[in-house]
Design a protein around this motif. Structure first.
Motif, PDB file in Angstrom:
ATOM      1  N   VAL A  45       0.449  -1.523   0.198  1.00  0.00           N
ATOM      2  CA  VAL A  45       0.420  -0.171   0.325  1.00  0.00           C
ATOM      3  C   VAL A  45       1.195   0.854   0.172  1.00  0.00           C
ATOM      4  CG1 VAL A  45      -1.623   1.342   0.902  1.00  0.00           C
ATOM      5  CG2 VAL A  45      -1.629  -1.097   1.347  1.00  0.00           C
ATOM      6  N   SER A  46      -0.167   2.245  -0.769  1.00  0.00           N
ATOM      7  CA  SER A  46       1.241   3.490  -1.093  1.00  0.00           C
ATOM      8  C   SER A  46       0.003   4.669  -1.326  1.00  0.00           C
ATOM      9  CB  SER A  46       2.333   3.557  -2.472  1.00  0.00           C
ATOM     10  OG  SER A  46       1.632   2.690  -3.558  1.00  0.00           O
ATOM     11  N   ALA A  47      -0.399   4.519  -0.328  1.00  0.00           N
ATOM     12  CA  ALA A  47      -1.482   5.400  -0.569  1.00  0.00           C
ATOM     13  C   ALA A  47      -0.557   6.831   0.165  1.00  0.00           C
ATOM     14  CB  ALA A  47      -2.407   5.294   0.944  1.00  0.00           C
ATOM     15  N   VAL A  48      -0.561   6.716   1.199  1.00  0.00           N
ATOM     16  CA  VAL A  48       1.156   8.179   0.748  1.00  0.00           C
ATOM     17  C   VAL A  48       1.381   8.059   0.128  1.00  0.00           C
ATOM     18  CG1 VAL A  48       2.134   9.846   2.334  1.00  0.00           C
ATOM     19  CG2 VAL A  48      -0.340   9.228   2.694  1.00  0.00           C
ATOM     20  N   ALA A  49       2.663   6.895   1.014  1.00  0.00           N
ATOM     21  CA  ALA A  49       3.971   6.520  -0.092  1.00  0.00           C
ATOM     22  C   ALA A  49       4.259   5.195   0.506  1.00  0.00           C
ATOM     23  CB  ALA A  49       5.332   7.554   0.346  1.00  0.00           C
ATOM     24  N   PRO A  50       5.129   4.059   0.097  1.00  0.00           N
ATOM     25  CA  PRO A  50       5.248   3.380   0.371  1.00  0.00           C
ATOM     26  C   PRO A  50       5.656   3.204   2.529  1.00  0.00           C
ATOM     27  CG  PRO A  50       6.696   3.793  -1.605  1.00  0.00           C
ATOM     28  CD  PRO A  50       5.995   4.361  -1.166  1.00  0.00           C
ATOM     29  N   ALA A 321      -4.492  11.783   5.016  1.00  0.00           N
ATOM     30  CA  ALA A 321      -3.942  12.200   3.963  1.00  0.00           C
ATOM     31  C   ALA A 321      -4.022  11.312   2.551  1.00  0.00           C
ATOM     32  CB  ALA A 321      -2.762  13.214   4.182  1.00  0.00           C
ATOM     33  N   LEU A 322      -3.976  11.456   1.429  1.00  0.00           N
ATOM     34  CA  LEU A 322      -3.631  10.426   0.389  1.00  0.00           C
ATOM     35  C   LEU A 322      -3.329  11.362  -0.524  1.00  0.00           C
ATOM     36  CD1 LEU A 322      -7.052   8.397  -0.274  1.00  0.00           C
ATOM     37  CD2 LEU A 322      -4.729   7.432   1.179  1.00  0.00           C
ATOM     38  N   ALA A 323      -1.756  10.589  -1.354  1.00  0.00           N
ATOM     39  CA  ALA A 323      -0.904  10.557  -1.976  1.00  0.00           C
ATOM     40  C   ALA A 323      -2.290  10.804  -3.408  1.00  0.00           C
ATOM     41  CB  ALA A 323       0.023  10.968  -2.395  1.00  0.00           C
ATOM     42  N   ASP A 324      -2.727  11.597  -4.280  1.00  0.00           N
ATOM     43  CA  ASP A 324      -3.355  11.874  -6.208  1.00  0.00           C
ATOM     44  C   ASP A 324      -2.284  12.688  -6.386  1.00  0.00           C
ATOM     45  OD1 ASP A 324      -4.714  11.959  -7.864  1.00  0.00           O
ATOM     46  OD2 ASP A 324      -6.311  12.409  -7.277  1.00  0.00           O
ATOM     47  N   ARG A 325      -1.644  11.304  -7.142  1.00  0.00           N
ATOM     48  CA  ARG A 325      -0.243  10.976  -8.196  1.00  0.00           C
ATOM     49  C   ARG A 325      -0.968  11.544  -9.769  1.00  0.00           C
ATOM     50  NH1 ARG A 325       0.743   7.764  -4.264  1.00  0.00           N
ATOM     51  NH2 ARG A 325       3.565   7.720  -3.274  1.00  0.00           N
ATOM     52  N   LYS A 326      -2.370  11.640  -9.475  1.00  0.00           N
ATOM     53  CA  LYS A 326      -1.889  11.446 -11.414  1.00  0.00           C
ATOM     54  C   LYS A 326      -2.758  13.026 -11.628  1.00  0.00           C
ATOM     55  CE  LYS A 326      -4.511   7.701 -12.161  1.00  0.00           C
ATOM     56  NZ  LYS A 326      -5.871   7.029 -13.517  1.00  0.00           N
ATOM     57  N   ALA A 327      -3.325  13.705 -10.297  1.00  0.00           N
ATOM     58  CA  ALA A 327      -3.787  15.327 -10.134  1.00  0.00           C
ATOM     59  C   ALA A 327      -2.721  16.353  -8.965  1.00  0.00           C
ATOM     60  CB  ALA A 327      -4.939  15.349  -9.467  1.00  0.00           C
ATOM     61  N   GLY A 328      -1.367  15.412  -9.010  1.00  0.00           N
ATOM     62  CA  GLY A 328      -0.315  16.169  -8.664  1.00  0.00           C
ATOM     63  C   GLY A 328      -0.543  16.427  -7.292  1.00  0.00           C
ATOM     64  N   ALA A 329      -1.361  16.006  -6.872  1.00  0.00           N
ATOM     65  CA  ALA A 329      -1.468  16.515  -5.450  1.00  0.00           C
ATOM     66  C   ALA A 329      -0.987  15.597  -4.038  1.00  0.00           C
ATOM     67  CB  ALA A 329      -2.743  17.386  -5.147  1.00  0.00           C
ATOM     68  N   LEU A 360       7.509  14.544  -1.660  1.00  0.00           N
ATOM     69  CA  LEU A 360       6.511  13.551  -2.475  1.00  0.00           C
ATOM     70  C   LEU A 360       7.148  14.042  -3.960  1.00  0.00           C
ATOM     71  CD1 LEU A 360       3.539  12.341  -0.443  1.00  0.00           C
ATOM     72  CD2 LEU A 360       5.882  10.743  -0.962  1.00  0.00           C
ATOM     73  N   GLU A 361       7.644  16.297  -3.754  1.00  0.00           N
ATOM     74  CA  GLU A 361       6.966  16.547  -5.171  1.00  0.00           C
ATOM     75  C   GLU A 361       5.479  16.790  -5.553  1.00  0.00           C
ATOM     76  OE1 GLU A 361       9.647  14.955  -7.770  1.00  0.00           O
ATOM     77  OE2 GLU A 361      11.243  15.797  -6.214  1.00  0.00           O
ATOM     78  N   LEU A 362       4.709  16.418  -4.599  1.00  0.00           N
ATOM     79  CA  LEU A 362       3.717  16.703  -5.001  1.00  0.00           C
ATOM     80  C   LEU A 362       3.034  18.304  -4.003  1.00  0.00           C
ATOM     81  CD1 LEU A 362       2.212  13.471  -3.782  1.00  0.00           C
ATOM     82  CD2 LEU A 362       2.060  14.253  -6.091  1.00  0.00           C
ATOM     83  N   ASP A 363       2.119  19.032  -4.680  1.00  0.00           N
ATOM     84  CA  ASP A 363       0.967  20.021  -4.393  1.00  0.00           C
ATOM     85  C   ASP A 363       0.633  19.649  -3.262  1.00  0.00           C
ATOM     86  OD1 ASP A 363       1.950  21.977  -6.483  1.00  0.00           O
ATOM     87  OD2 ASP A 363       0.209  20.864  -7.786  1.00  0.00           O
ATOM     88  N   LEU A 364      -0.050  20.644  -2.295  1.00  0.00           N
ATOM     89  CA  LEU A 364      -0.739  19.983  -0.825  1.00  0.00           C
ATOM     90  C   LEU A 364      -1.564  20.800  -1.389  1.00  0.00           C
ATOM     91  CD1 LEU A 364      -1.163  19.581   1.778  1.00  0.00           C
ATOM     92  CD2 LEU A 364       0.077  22.020   2.502  1.00  0.00           C
ATOM     93  N   ARG A 365      -3.450  20.337  -1.380  1.00  0.00           N
ATOM     94  CA  ARG A 365      -4.713  20.332  -1.071  1.00  0.00           C
ATOM     95  C   ARG A 365      -4.914  19.878  -0.019  1.00  0.00           C
ATOM     96  NH1 ARG A 365      -7.213  17.675  -6.212  1.00  0.00           N
ATOM     97  NH2 ARG A 365      -5.624  18.965  -7.012  1.00  0.00           N
ATOM     98  N   ARG A 366      -5.611  20.986   0.414  1.00  0.00           N
ATOM     99  CA  ARG A 366      -6.692  20.658   2.182  1.00  0.00           C
ATOM    100  C   ARG A 366      -7.786  20.805   1.555  1.00  0.00           C
ATOM    101  NH1 ARG A 366      -3.421  21.765   6.672  1.00  0.00           N
ATOM    102  NH2 ARG A 366      -1.063  22.156   6.139  1.00  0.00           N
ATOM    103  N   GLN A 367      -8.574  20.131   2.496  1.00  0.00           N
ATOM    104  CA  GLN A 367     -10.081  20.232   2.096  1.00  0.00           C
ATOM    105  C   GLN A 367     -10.428  19.472   3.538  1.00  0.00           C
ATOM    106  OE1 GLN A 367     -10.934  16.108  -0.128  1.00  0.00           O
ATOM    107  NE2 GLN A 367     -10.275  17.597  -2.455  1.00  0.00           N
ATOM    108  N   GLY A 368     -11.630  20.338   3.648  1.00  0.00           N
ATOM    109  CA  GLY A 368     -12.504  20.244   4.821  1.00  0.00           C
ATOM    110  C   GLY A 368     -11.941  21.904   5.956  1.00  0.00           C
TER     111      GLY A 368
END
Length: 368
Positions: A45-50, A321-329, A360-368
């Motif tokens: 599982v690498s929901a955030v990172a391995p 948190a989850l890493a959405d790699r397709k969205a780069g976030a 992770l070289e991802l943009d940070l996107r906060r929800q809620g």
């Protein structure tokens, strides 16, 4: 009679955090971390990172490169054994028990069952060794299934003959994971993978593994519930202790006693050794945690892959948190506070979340 150390919960927590290299002063590199922790757990599982990478990042921060773990494996500084990466030099502590597989003395029923199944499939075992000797390293799908007796199970391993036989051949010290191609393991003869260090006799090796495990944990029970693959208990290692408000006796590594402590904020993998033993985590940190990715979404309290939050000498919350790699976030759905965060806590936890996204070289996107 050895002195029984009297510890407060806070002192016990600080022992555990110090042992796990989660203080303000960070360790100096990947191998320092791996040698202190004794293992890095591999998980698909690498929901955030391995998880193994996330454990190292929690200690090293931005100084750690995602390529570092692969490099250490490729160079055989770390070796995979039963889905755990261990320092190569530690393999000498396992090989005597491998040579005595499935055990010594009066065997239990399951040991006899395993032994008899391997013996019934000795032809296949020898075919695998011959193929690896000639062509290894190879993925399991390229190894011949010439088993005479299929593996019977009510679980997913039913008829997974090569999978089970390789597991037993690892336990016997005959084959080893030589590397990976993507997520696929590559197998070879153990003699080509394991370093040629003197083998430590079984009883001495068990004592040394207990000592190193206590060094990694700081404080642990002598006996208790058995965990698969890697115990959480330490036998007679260290010295006895009791913790105020917690039942029973513990063992502590005395080298940590009386040492100064300087804590910080850290985000942890759900498989981090600081929280891996949920009973110990509840006893010492009074922290309730479960990995909820196997629960229906409606029944989750904290999220699919919530990261425990360490602050100072307390576990204070979870970051969903989850890493959405397709969205780069890196998407942060919520920060759950087990205790009300002060302004300083909020600032430091937010800084760690931003650092995680940057790593992770991802943009940070906060929800809620």
């Amino acid at each position: 009679m050895p002195k029984v150390h009297q510890l407060s919960r806070q002192e016990a927590r600080r022992l555990a955090i110090k042992a796990q290299l989660l203080e303000r002063d960070r360790p100096d590199g990947l191998l320092t971390v791996a040698r202190r922790l004794t293992l890095l757990q591999l998980d698909p599982v690498s929901a955030v990172a391995p998880s193994a990478d996330l454990v190292v990042w929690s200690r090293l921060g931005s100084a750690y490169s995602l390529a570092g773990l692969r490099k250490a494996v490729d160079e055989r500084q770390l070796i995979e054994l039963m889905a755990l990466l261990r320092p190569a030099e530690d393999l000498a502590l396992y090989r005597a028990r491998m040579a005595a597989w499935p055990g010594t003395g009066e065997l239990k029923g399951w040991q006899i069952h395993f032994r008899d199944w391997v013996q019934a499939n000795d032809r296949c075992r020898r075919d695998i060794l011959g193929r690896l000797r000639a062509e290894g390293p190879l993925p399991s799908r390229e190894l011949p299934d010439t088993c005479d007796r299929p593996w019977a199970s009510t679980g997913w391993t039913n008829n997974k003959n090569i999978t089970k036989l390789l597991d037993f051949m690892v336990a016997r010290g005959e084959v080893a994971v030589a590397g990976r191609k993507g997520r696929e393991r590559l197998w070879d003869l153990a003699e080509r993978v394991y370093p040629d260090h003197p083998v430590v006799p079984v009883e001495q090796a068990v004592r040394e593994r207990d000592r190193r495990r206590l060094r990694a944990l700081g404080i642990a029970r002598a006996t208790g519930v058995e965990f698969p693959v890697e115990p959480a208990v330490v036998g007679a290692a260290g010295e006895p202790a009791v913790v105020e408000g917690v039942r029973g006796e513990w063992r502590v590594d005395p080298s940590y006693l009386g040492q100064p402590f300087a804590g910080r904020a850290a985000l942890l993998s759900p498989f981090d050794r600081l929280v891996h033993d949920r009973g110990r985590t509840l006893d010492l940190f009074e922290f309730d945690y479960q990995l909820e990715m196997y629960k229906p979404a409606a029944k989750r309290r904290w999220g699919y892959y919530a990261l425990p939050v360490l602050y100072g000498d307390r576990l204070v919350g979870k970051v969903d948190a989850l890493a959405d790699r397709k969205a780069g976030a890196l998407v942060v759905h919520a920060v759950h506070q087990d205790v009300p965060f002060t302004a300083a806590m909020t600032a430091e936890v937010d800084q760690e979340i931003t650092a995680l996204a940057d790593w992770l070289e991802l943009d940070l996107r906060r929800q809620g």
